[in-house]
Design a protein around this motif. Structure first.
Motif, PDB file in Angstrom:
ATOM      1  N   ALA A 116      -2.155 -16.449  10.800  1.00 49.93           N
ATOM      2  CA  ALA A 116      -2.036 -15.893   9.440  1.00 49.93           C
ATOM      3  C   ALA A 116      -1.531 -14.714   9.690  1.00 49.93           C
ATOM      4  O   ALA A 116      -0.219 -14.300   8.605  1.00 49.93           O
ATOM      5  CB  ALA A 116      -3.432 -16.409   8.159  1.00 49.93           C
ATOM      6  N   ALA A 117      -1.826 -13.352   9.767  1.00 50.25           N
ATOM      7  CA  ALA A 117      -0.938 -12.242   9.911  1.00 50.25           C
ATOM      8  C   ALA A 117       0.708 -12.603  10.802  1.00 50.25           C
ATOM      9  O   ALA A 117       0.785 -11.646  10.165  1.00 50.25           O
ATOM     10  CB  ALA A 117      -1.517 -11.369  10.785  1.00 50.25           C
ATOM     11  N   LEU A 118       0.387 -12.906  11.795  1.00 51.19           N
ATOM     12  CA  LEU A 118       1.951 -12.913  11.995  1.00 51.19           C
ATOM     13  C   LEU A 118       2.558 -13.660  11.611  1.00 51.19           C
ATOM     14  O   LEU A 118       3.758 -13.550  11.189  1.00 51.19           O
ATOM     15  CB  LEU A 118       1.556 -13.993  13.789  1.00 51.19           C
ATOM     16  CG  LEU A 118       1.085 -13.185  15.569  1.00 51.19           C
ATOM     17  CD1 LEU A 118       0.954 -14.491  16.400  1.00 51.19           C
ATOM     18  CD2 LEU A 118       1.713 -11.511  15.338  1.00 51.19           C
ATOM     19  N   LEU A 119       2.305 -14.888  10.774  1.00 49.94           N
ATOM     20  CA  LEU A 119       3.309 -15.212   9.950  1.00 49.94           C
ATOM     21  C   LEU A 119       3.297 -14.724   8.583  1.00 49.94           C
ATOM     22  O   LEU A 119       4.825 -14.958   7.941  1.00 49.94           O
ATOM     23  CB  LEU A 119       2.527 -17.255   9.371  1.00 49.94           C
ATOM     24  CG  LEU A 119       2.281 -18.012  10.465  1.00 49.94           C
ATOM     25  CD1 LEU A 119       1.269 -19.861   9.228  1.00 49.94           C
ATOM     26  CD2 LEU A 119       4.182 -18.655  10.527  1.00 49.94           C
ATOM     27  N   SER A 120       2.752 -13.941   8.600  1.00 46.32           N
ATOM     28  CA  SER A 120       2.750 -13.061   7.145  1.00 46.32           C
ATOM     29  C   SER A 120       3.929 -11.781   7.362  1.00 46.32           C
ATOM     30  O   SER A 120       4.845 -11.619   6.482  1.00 46.32           O
ATOM     31  CB  SER A 120       1.515 -12.482   6.447  1.00 46.32           C
ATOM     32  OG  SER A 120       1.118 -11.495   7.808  1.00 46.32           O
ATOM     33  N   THR A 121       4.229 -11.410   8.601  1.00 46.86           N
ATOM     34  CA  THR A 121       4.781 -10.321   8.989  1.00 46.86           C
ATOM     35  C   THR A 121       6.186 -11.107   9.746  1.00 46.86           C
ATOM     36  O   THR A 121       7.824 -10.561   9.717  1.00 46.86           O
ATOM     37  CB  THR A 121       4.379  -9.923  10.216  1.00 46.86           C
ATOM     38  OG1 THR A 121       3.763 -10.478  11.036  1.00 46.86           O
ATOM     39  CG2 THR A 121       3.292  -9.135   9.510  1.00 46.86           C
ATOM     40  N   ALA A 122       6.198 -12.293   9.584  1.00 41.97           N
ATOM     41  CA  ALA A 122       7.810 -13.609  10.166  1.00 41.97           C
ATOM     42  C   ALA A 122       8.842 -12.897   8.919  1.00 41.97           C
ATOM     43  O   ALA A 122       8.467 -13.466   7.594  1.00 41.97           O
ATOM     44  CB  ALA A 122       7.194 -14.172  10.556  1.00 41.97           C
ATOM     45  N   ALA A 123       9.102 -12.191   9.559  1.00 46.27           N
ATOM     46  CA  ALA A 123      10.525 -12.515   8.704  1.00 46.27           C
ATOM     47  C   ALA A 123      11.944 -12.075   9.218  1.00 46.27           C
ATOM     48  O   ALA A 123      12.276 -11.619  10.164  1.00 46.27           O
ATOM     49  CB  ALA A 123      10.466 -11.214   6.937  1.00 46.27           C
ATOM     50  N   GLY A 124      13.255 -11.795   8.108  1.00 43.19           N
ATOM     51  CA  GLY A 124      14.727 -11.970   9.126  1.00 43.19           C
ATOM     52  C   GLY A 124      15.449 -13.258   9.565  1.00 43.19           C
ATOM     53  O   GLY A 124      15.083 -14.349   9.848  1.00 43.19           O
ATOM     54  N   ARG A 125      15.703 -12.477  11.184  1.00 44.23           N
ATOM     55  CA  ARG A 125      16.820 -14.221  11.786  1.00 44.23           C
ATOM     56  C   ARG A 125      15.218 -13.805  12.499  1.00 44.23           C
ATOM     57  O   ARG A 125      15.426 -15.412  12.926  1.00 44.23           O
ATOM     58  CB  ARG A 125      17.583 -13.235  12.486  1.00 44.23           C
ATOM     59  CG  ARG A 125      18.502 -12.639  11.514  1.00 44.23           C
ATOM     60  CD  ARG A 125      19.930 -11.614  12.785  1.00 44.23           C
ATOM     61  NE  ARG A 125      20.611 -11.243  11.653  1.00 44.23           N
ATOM     62  CZ  ARG A 125      22.032 -10.354  12.138  1.00 44.23           C
ATOM     63  NH1 ARG A 125      21.231  -9.624  13.654  1.00 44.23           N
ATOM     64  NH2 ARG A 125      22.671 -10.631  10.857  1.00 44.23           N
ATOM     65  N   SER A 126      14.798 -13.432  13.155  1.00 46.11           N
ATOM     66  CA  SER A 126      13.198 -14.037  14.113  1.00 46.11           C
ATOM     67  C   SER A 126      12.263 -15.209  13.524  1.00 46.11           C
ATOM     68  O   SER A 126      11.803 -15.106  14.009  1.00 46.11           O
ATOM     69  CB  SER A 126      13.244 -12.550  14.409  1.00 46.11           C
ATOM     70  OG  SER A 126      12.373 -11.618  13.964  1.00 46.11           O
ATOM     71  N   GLY A 127      12.439 -15.459  11.908  1.00 46.95           N
ATOM     72  CA  GLY A 127      10.958 -15.762  10.958  1.00 46.95           C
ATOM     73  C   GLY A 127      11.148 -17.249  11.607  1.00 46.95           C
ATOM     74  O   GLY A 127       9.634 -17.532  11.711  1.00 46.95           O
ATOM     75  N   ALA A 128      12.327 -17.885  11.897  1.00 44.13           N
ATOM     76  CA  ALA A 128      11.528 -19.266  12.146  1.00 44.13           C
ATOM     77  C   ALA A 128      11.295 -19.246  14.140  1.00 44.13           C
ATOM     78  O   ALA A 128      10.758 -20.318  13.420  1.00 44.13           O
ATOM     79  CB  ALA A 128      13.272 -19.663  12.093  1.00 44.13           C
ATOM     80  N   HIS A 129      12.830 -18.222  14.453  1.00 42.94           N
ATOM     81  CA  HIS A 129      11.267 -18.389  15.856  1.00 42.94           C
ATOM     82  C   HIS A 129       9.615 -18.469  16.160  1.00 42.94           C
ATOM     83  O   HIS A 129       9.310 -19.037  16.394  1.00 42.94           O
ATOM     84  CB  HIS A 129      12.460 -17.751  16.331  1.00 42.94           C
ATOM     85  CG  HIS A 129      11.658 -17.193  18.021  1.00 42.94           C
ATOM     86  ND1 HIS A 129      11.656 -18.852  19.333  1.00 42.94           N
ATOM     87  CD2 HIS A 129      10.829 -16.462  18.986  1.00 42.94           C
ATOM     88  CE1 HIS A 129      10.797 -18.019  20.876  1.00 42.94           C
ATOM     89  NE2 HIS A 129      10.876 -17.179  20.386  1.00 42.94           N
ATOM     90  N   VAL A 130       9.401 -17.315  15.171  1.00 43.52           N
ATOM     91  CA  VAL A 130       7.578 -17.083  15.149  1.00 43.52           C
ATOM     92  C   VAL A 130       7.213 -17.840  14.612  1.00 43.52           C
ATOM     93  O   VAL A 130       6.206 -18.027  15.056  1.00 43.52           O
ATOM     94  CB  VAL A 130       7.530 -14.952  14.162  1.00 43.52           C
ATOM     95  CG1 VAL A 130       6.360 -15.437  14.125  1.00 43.52           C
ATOM     96  CG2 VAL A 130       8.231 -14.086  14.914  1.00 43.52           C
ATOM     97  N   ALA A 131       7.144 -18.082  13.379  1.00 39.40           N
ATOM     98  CA  ALA A 131       6.922 -19.497  12.360  1.00 39.40           C
ATOM     99  C   ALA A 131       7.216 -20.594  13.398  1.00 39.40           C
ATOM    100  O   ALA A 131       6.024 -21.142  13.809  1.00 39.40           O
ATOM    101  CB  ALA A 131       8.012 -20.013  11.143  1.00 39.40           C
ATOM    102  N   GLY A 132       8.271 -21.087  14.436  1.00 39.40           N
ATOM    103  CA  GLY A 132       7.667 -22.455  15.151  1.00 39.40           C
ATOM    104  C   GLY A 132       6.592 -21.750  16.666  1.00 39.40           C
ATOM    105  O   GLY A 132       6.166 -22.986  16.326  1.00 39.40           O
ATOM    106  N   ALA A 133       7.235 -20.869  16.643  1.00 41.77           N
ATOM    107  CA  ALA A 133       5.977 -20.641  18.293  1.00 41.77           C
ATOM    108  C   ALA A 133       4.800 -21.039  17.944  1.00 41.77           C
ATOM    109  O   ALA A 133       3.770 -20.956  17.850  1.00 41.77           O
ATOM    110  CB  ALA A 133       6.128 -18.889  18.312  1.00 41.77           C
ATOM    111  N   VAL A 134       4.267 -19.930  16.276  1.00 50.69           N
ATOM    112  CA  VAL A 134       2.917 -19.896  16.139  1.00 50.69           C
ATOM    113  C   VAL A 134       2.428 -21.494  15.636  1.00 50.69           C
ATOM    114  O   VAL A 134       1.212 -21.575  15.691  1.00 50.69           O
ATOM    115  CB  VAL A 134       3.332 -18.915  14.534  1.00 50.69           C
ATOM    116  CG1 VAL A 134       1.331 -19.371  13.664  1.00 50.69           C
ATOM    117  CG2 VAL A 134       2.771 -17.906  15.168  1.00 50.69           C
TER     118      VAL A 134
END
Length: 746
Positions: free
Chosen positions: A10-28
């Motif tokens: 949840a902490a990782l997803l809440s900080t996911a933003a900007g261009r890398s947000g989609a990559h972080v969300a997909g990885a999580v």
């Protein structure tokens, strides 16, 4: 183990933003599927859905939502917000209607979605639905802020007033979050008094509120009030400074804008692209080239010179300062150009008389894959009008039709001007009639077209119709009307319009208006009245005004007034060849060749050079230019044979060359020979050889058509049965069947 892991994800997803947000969300998302028992907790999936939404991956967000067995209210709101940001209004509305329960966040998401997509009326409808629902949901400050902005966008004063009343009933009136949009709404609607009352009642005003109020005052042209509010502010940010700089520039106070920019830089306030843009606009309006160069240097030092917004403003500034080559250099060095950059360059070429380069730049823009907007297209059509290039202008007309740009008034006005300047006045009027709306420029373009064509009655009728429609004329309109009166000999009517221009319309005459009046008296042979008019003028005429009267003195043989005019013309413009040439002509007409020789010696001593007459004709996208006695053209032999044939036919029709314009002490036979090879006659002969019979021959000349060529062209049109259009330095002449559209009123 799963709970700490959920919190970590949840902490990782809440900080996911900007261009890398989609990559972080997909990885999580992959980690959740691999490491957690299924189905994962709803609150964690809500974090994941929100992350996909913020990253713009609405399709993934929707699939995730559909896979959730037990979505809660937060889940619905998260997807609703995602669909709103994606402008998927129908999907958003369908989801809203399917929700088992809703809260104020749900309604705010729906309203924000409609407002963000420009569907302001639907946003207002969604708000009314909220009020009708018997759920006890109370609008929040966010709701009311969005509704005020929707009313502002709709320009609906009544609706805005209703929202204001509801804001007061809900107790939000003192909050800046709601008050700022209210101030902006009232200012945009011109209700600056209401805007000031709202501003004064707000508690805890911050810099944003002050910026909004200053913007509103400037929008309503209350510059002094805006400056006073600016000066009492204890906390200003860069937006405050930029807002005032922009407002001063937009209200015609360019010098004050530059002074404020200087204060801003001295105090070390951060300057952004918008500050540079407004300041450079001020330099362009003042033609302040040196200050513009200094600001350009400042932009280079702060690394803004490669910003597309600043680069476009620099191109515009240099163009308006008549430094087109510097504008071109800036433009060529830009690493990225958008439609604004290209338009600035194309307009700059047109403003500096480089119409051919404007057309070339437009073609280059298209090759770069940039589609023109209505302003760009209107600008390049105007350049074609300046070139009298009907062929290229017609191609842009086709482009306007294909691209759907015809409804834009900038394009339609430019086309009316094009056809008027190219002598196709019937086409200009047809386009004018097809327009859904006419503004001042539309009427002026058609009035000027008829005036240039010598159709005085039609010009005056059109002008009177313009007034009856309640359209206010400007100075350019009156130039067209006065020149039409001049060419038709309507002295009293022209004089009446001149005084009406000042008395009834509040237009202060400029040099062009005074020149029209001098021409009005001169053409009618009332040279003494022209002299008296000049003596009563608040300023001395410019070179064109003096030259107009001097030309009339030559035609009328009035040596006394002619000498007085020539002396004044030489005093203000000693390098102007017109005074020497016209005086030479007057003396030559009386056989005073010693005086002619003396004037020519004066020209040589002062290094005054007469501009050689030249004429050109466009055929198959190539411009053919001719000078007098020109032997350089590849078809010279055929051209001179055609001229010889025409000369014999004209003599049979009773043609007698007018040798009064030949300023050489030679035999009459030599004078006739000189006249027979004038540039426009060579161009006409070329046109007769190559332009198809069914098409008119279009000639452009850099000087005024002489009397002999005018008479000869009338006869040529009769002998050949061809329509010949000649655009000289003064007007259009349409020769057809032995007659000219000017009615021979010289």
């Amino acid at each position: 183990m799963s709970r700490p892991l959920c919190n970590h994800y949840a902490a990782l997803l809440s900080t996911a933003a900007g261009r890398s947000g989609a990559h972080v969300a997909g990885a999580v998302h992959c980690l959740i599927l691999r490491t957690l028992p299924q189905p994962p907790p709803v609150h964690l999936l809500n974090y994941l859905l929100t992350a996909y939404g913020k990253a713009g991956r609405h399709a993934r967000a929707r699939r995730l939502f559909d896979s959730m067995p037990h979505p809660n209210l937060f889940t619905y709101n998260a997807l609703l917000t995602t669909l709103a940001h994606a402008r998927l209004l129908d999907d958003m509305e369908a989801l809203f209607e399917s929700m088992p329960e809703r809260d104020v966040v749900s309604h705010n998401a729906l309203i924000a979605g409609f407002y963000g997509a420009g569907s302001h009326a639907r946003a207002a409808g969604a708000y009314r639905s909220l009020l009708r629902e018997d759920t006890g949901i109370r609008p929040s400050r966010i709701t009311m802020s969005a509704m005020v902005m929707a009313a502002s966008a709709l320009g609906d004063r009544a609706l805005g007033g209703q929202f204001h009343c509801q804001i007061l009933r809900l107790g939000f009136g003192a909050y800046a979050f709601v008050g700022s949009p209210l101030v902006d709404m009232y200012a945009k609607m011109g209700l600056i008094g209401d805007a000031k009352r709202v501003f004064d009642e707000l508690e805890g005003k911050n810099v944003v509120m002050y910026n909004t109020m200053i913007t509103g005052l400037l929008r309503c042209k209350m510059v002094q009030e805006a400056r006073r509010l600016f000066e009492v502010m204890t906390d200003r940010d860069s937006i405050t400074w930029t807002t005032l700089v922009t407002g001063l520039t937009q209200n015609g106070l360019e010098s004050e804008a530059l002074e404020l920019f200087r204060r801003m830089s001295v105090q070390g306030i951060a300057i952004d692209q918008y500050t540079f843009g407004s300041t450079l606009t001020a330099c362009g309006a003042l033609s302040a080239l040196e200050q513009g160069k200094q600001i350009h240097t400042y932009a280079i030092r702060t690394f803004y010179d490669d910003n597309v917004f600043v680069g476009s403003a620099l191109v515009d500034m240099y163009s308006k300062c008549r430094s087109i080559r510097l504008a071109e250099t800036v433009f060529r060095r830009m690493t990225f150009r958008n439609i604004i950059s290209w338009t600035a360059m194309i307009v700059g070429y047109g403003q500096n008389g480089c119409s051919e380069e404007a057309v070339r730049a437009f073609s280059e823009m298209q090759r770069d894959g940039i589609d023109p907007d209505d302003f760009t297209l209107g600008s390049v059509i105007s350049s074609c009008a300046n070139l009298a290039s009907l062929e290229e202008g017609a191609q842009f007309h086709c482009l306007a039709l294909v691209s759907g740009s015809m409804p834009y008034i900038t394009v339609s006005n430019a086309l009316v001007t094009l056809y008027g300047k190219c002598g196709s006045i019937e086409d200009a009027h047809r386009l004018f009639d097809e327009m859904l709306f006419h503004d001042q420029v539309s009427w002026t373009a058609l009035v000027s077209g008829y005036a240039q064509f010598g159709k005085a009655k039609e010009t005056i009728d059109l002008f009177e119709k313009m007034l009856s429609k309640g359209v206010k004329p400007d100075g350019v309109t009156f130039i067209g009307v006065l020149s039409a009166c001049s060419r038709a000999g309507f002295v009293e009517k022209g004089r009446s319009y001149f005084y009406s221009m000042q008395k009834d319309h509040g237009i202060v005459p400029i040099d062009d208006h005074y020149t029209c009046m001098i021409d009005l008296y001169s053409r009618s042979g009332r040279l003494k009245e022209a002299e008296e008019f000049i003596k009563q003028m608040p300023m001395r005429p410019d070179a064109i005004g003096w030259g107009t009267l001097l030309s009339a003195c030559r035609l009328r043989g009035d040596m006394e007034i002619g000498k007085w005019v020539a002396e004044n013309l030489l005093e203000i413009d000693p390098q102007n060849p017109a005074s020497y040439v016209l005086l030479c002509s007057m003396h030559a007409a009386k056989g005073q060749w010693n005086e002619v020789a003396q004037l020519r010696r004066g020209m040589r001593d002062r290094q005054v050079k007469k501009e050689p007459g030249c004429s050109w004709i466009k055929y198959k996208n190539k411009v053919h230019i001719f000078l007098a006695d020109d032997q350089s053209h590849p078809f010279s032999k055929g051209i001179y044979e055609k001229l010889a044939w025409l000369s014999s036919k004209m003599v049979e029709e009773g043609y007698k060359p007018d040798v009064s314009s030949v300023l050489h002490d030679v035999a009459d036979a030599d004078k006739v020979h000189m006249l027979s090879h004038h540039s426009e006659k060579l161009a006409i002969a070329f046109g007769l050889m190559f332009v198809p019979q069914e098409m008119p021959i279009r000639i452009v000349k850099n000087l005024r058509v002489c009397v002999d060529c005018h008479n000869a062209t009338k006869l040529i049109s009769k002998i050949t049965g061809r329509d010949i259009l000649v655009r000289d330095a003064v007007r259009f002449h349409k020769f057809s069947n032995g007659l000219c559209s000017c009615g021979d009123f010289w």
